[in-house]
Design an enzyme around this catalytic site. Sequence first.
Site, PDB file in Angstrom:
ATOM      1  N   ILE A 187      27.038  57.937  19.761  1.00  0.00           N
ATOM      2  CA  ILE A 187      26.290  59.049  19.934  1.00  0.00           C
ATOM      3  C   ILE A 187      26.188  59.395  21.361  1.00  0.00           C
ATOM      4  O   ILE A 187      25.036  59.373  22.147  1.00  0.00           O
ATOM      5  CB  ILE A 187      24.960  58.989  19.003  1.00  0.00           C
ATOM      6  CG1 ILE A 187      24.110  57.544  19.882  1.00  0.00           C
ATOM      7  CG2 ILE A 187      25.027  58.888  17.797  1.00  0.00           C
ATOM      8  CD1 ILE A 187      22.677  57.540  19.595  1.00  0.00           C
ATOM      9  N   PRO A 188      27.210  59.890  21.980  1.00  0.00           N
ATOM     10  CA  PRO A 188      27.186  60.222  23.470  1.00  0.00           C
ATOM     11  C   PRO A 188      25.788  61.164  23.673  1.00  0.00           C
ATOM     12  O   PRO A 188      25.626  62.197  22.908  1.00  0.00           O
ATOM     13  CB  PRO A 188      28.460  60.727  23.865  1.00  0.00           C
ATOM     14  CG  PRO A 188      29.043  61.247  22.395  1.00  0.00           C
ATOM     15  CD  PRO A 188      28.576  60.485  21.402  1.00  0.00           C
ATOM     16  N   HIS A 189      25.105  60.944  24.643  1.00  0.00           N
ATOM     17  CA  HIS A 189      23.829  61.568  25.184  1.00  0.00           C
ATOM     18  C   HIS A 189      23.847  61.523  26.372  1.00  0.00           C
ATOM     19  O   HIS A 189      24.098  60.690  27.308  1.00  0.00           O
ATOM     20  CB  HIS A 189      22.874  61.653  24.240  1.00  0.00           C
ATOM     21  CG  HIS A 189      22.265  60.336  24.237  1.00  0.00           C
ATOM     22  ND1 HIS A 189      22.805  59.498  23.442  1.00  0.00           N
ATOM     23  CD2 HIS A 189      21.318  59.684  24.861  1.00  0.00           C
ATOM     24  CE1 HIS A 189      22.235  58.259  23.740  1.00  0.00           C
ATOM     25  NE2 HIS A 189      21.227  58.529  24.650  1.00  0.00           N
ATOM     26  N   GLY A 190      22.809  62.391  27.293  1.00  0.00           N
ATOM     27  CA  GLY A 190      22.571  62.347  28.453  1.00  0.00           C
ATOM     28  C   GLY A 190      21.531  61.360  28.810  1.00  0.00           C
ATOM     29  O   GLY A 190      21.134  60.697  28.214  1.00  0.00           O
TER      30      GLY A 190
END
Lengths: 498, 145
Positions: free
Chosen positions: B61-64
């Site tokens: 879950i790539p996120h900032g």
Amino acid sequence: MQKFGTFLSGMIMPNIAAFIAWGIITALFIEKGPFPVGGLGGFGENEAGAPNIGLVGPMIRFMLPLLIAAQGGRMVYGVRGAVVAVVATMGVIVSTDQPMFLGALIMAPLAAWVMKQIDKLWDGKIKPGFEMLVNNFSAGIVAAALAVVGFFAFGPVVEAVSRALGNGVDWLVDNGVLPIASILIEPAKVLFLNNAINHGVLTPLGVQQAAETGKSILFLLEANPGPGLGVLLAYMLFGTGMARSTAPGAAIIHFFGGIHEIYFPFVLMKPILLLGMIAGGMVGIGTLVVFDAGLRAPAAPGSIIAVLAQTPGDSFVGVILSVLLAAATSFAICSLLLKLDRKKGGDLGEATAEMEAMKGKRSSVAGYLSPTDEAQEDQLEAAGLAHPGTHAGARKPIHRIAFACDAGMGSSAMGASVLRNKIKKAGFTDVEVQNVAIANLTDDVDLVVTHQDLTPRARTMSPSAEHVSVDNFMNSPQYDGIVEELKTTNAQGSSSSR
Amino acid sequence: MSDVLTRSQVKVPGDARSKDDAIREAGRLLVDAGAVSPAYVDAMFEREKSVSTYMGNFLAIPHGTNEAKDTIGRSAISVVRYDAPVDWDGNEVRFAVGIAGVDNGHLEILGKIAIVFSDTDEVEKLLAAGSADELYDLLQAVNED
């Protein structure tokens, strides 16, 4: 008591680096150090003729207690608590000339707690749009009031404690029961009253004695680096986590740099270790008495080098033996106490972290057991842990679980959903699962779940909570472990199957 | 159903063969949807450097980062499925779910995705879905019950 100890170490541990920084600066740059620099060490005068303030004094008087206060306040009530705690502690600090660690340790959590209670009074009753105004002014007013209270309440108390300890030591010296003095000296030392005792009481008496007989035992009652060396060595071998890995460096600064303050936090974290310190001090003093040994002049700072430099020819055997035996005694007792402490397990996460450290690798089931890994289960049982359910005879109910990750928007949110779902299915309605950014973690939750890489950091943020590490947020055996644990800790739901 | 996850934010199959490309692909969908500014994609790489966003069960879950929240216009997620596993720090990833969340607007749907992915039978169904439409409908179904 256990929780109290964890809380203390949670306040102190994250600031150890600052103690080390101060220790290095002090060991190097004070007047008697190897590279005396007036501007840093705080002696002599500057070009304008004003006395140098230096780094050493302000750092120990203001910076270190305030760092501890900030951490203590934050643990109780987040950033808001930290701000109030620092302001309130400032009042305590200026109330006396002694470094005010005792005041910081008491005042900071107290101030944050008071703020928390006061906020509850008007929680939800503030008109929208006025929150910032009310929040800032209420915190400002409370902080100001607490600083004034701290100034008037703590100053006289600490002065009185310090004077009473000094008088006690004075009396013991007069009556010739020197080894008993350690019972007062060692606790006073770790509360940073070392200079008050040494320079206020022992040195003046010692100077008199030395003038008459050429040496005095009194110079070594407080300045003997043996007991401190012993406790740091014990941490090196039997400590855990950061305390263990920091101890060797601290031992060097303490023993060769003579900065005893560096070991005080290690004792404050586990006050029971005072027993080892007192015994070490007694053995050291006893040895000096038996050999009729002493120093010509005060050893400042109390490093082994300064001590030996002040040792007259006929006292070398006694002084060296005194330091060695004191170190050996405090090492032996502190090691035993640290080992006992470890056996008891503290909280499960801590013990598990130790397990991992002992095995020298990360295990895939960090917090709880997977039924397939029997070897590991045996090991855990050997460590007195067994299953989470059986471990906790008197464990308190768990109502608030926090999932923490870096940003609090992704991994922790997903993990929290999965666990919340499992807990709901198991029929517990009194458990709240929330996700937060790790920076916003507070110490008012019962259980904290983090990715194993973040667990050490989470532990410093919420020292009194139980900690569980996971390496897989979607499908962790740990989640079932937590549900199992709830069955024993939270009365509601089925009774324990074990 | 909110606009947190729309059909155009689901892509099957994804083009990426590496983790970095997969992050870019998931981020691109969020940018194209008008939910985040391109700077957010840099923050996704920043975040990935600290701790891997691999979650288990073929999901990442790539996120900032927390600091990059001001580059988010509104909460949104993107879903990309890969035909061949993408190497994600040594783990096999078949689903990259890009996340941009502000004010917890994304938590409800993210929670549902989490629950779906924690069940290996459900993951099998998602893997078996024949098209982006079918995958979207499966996720949609979760969102509606």
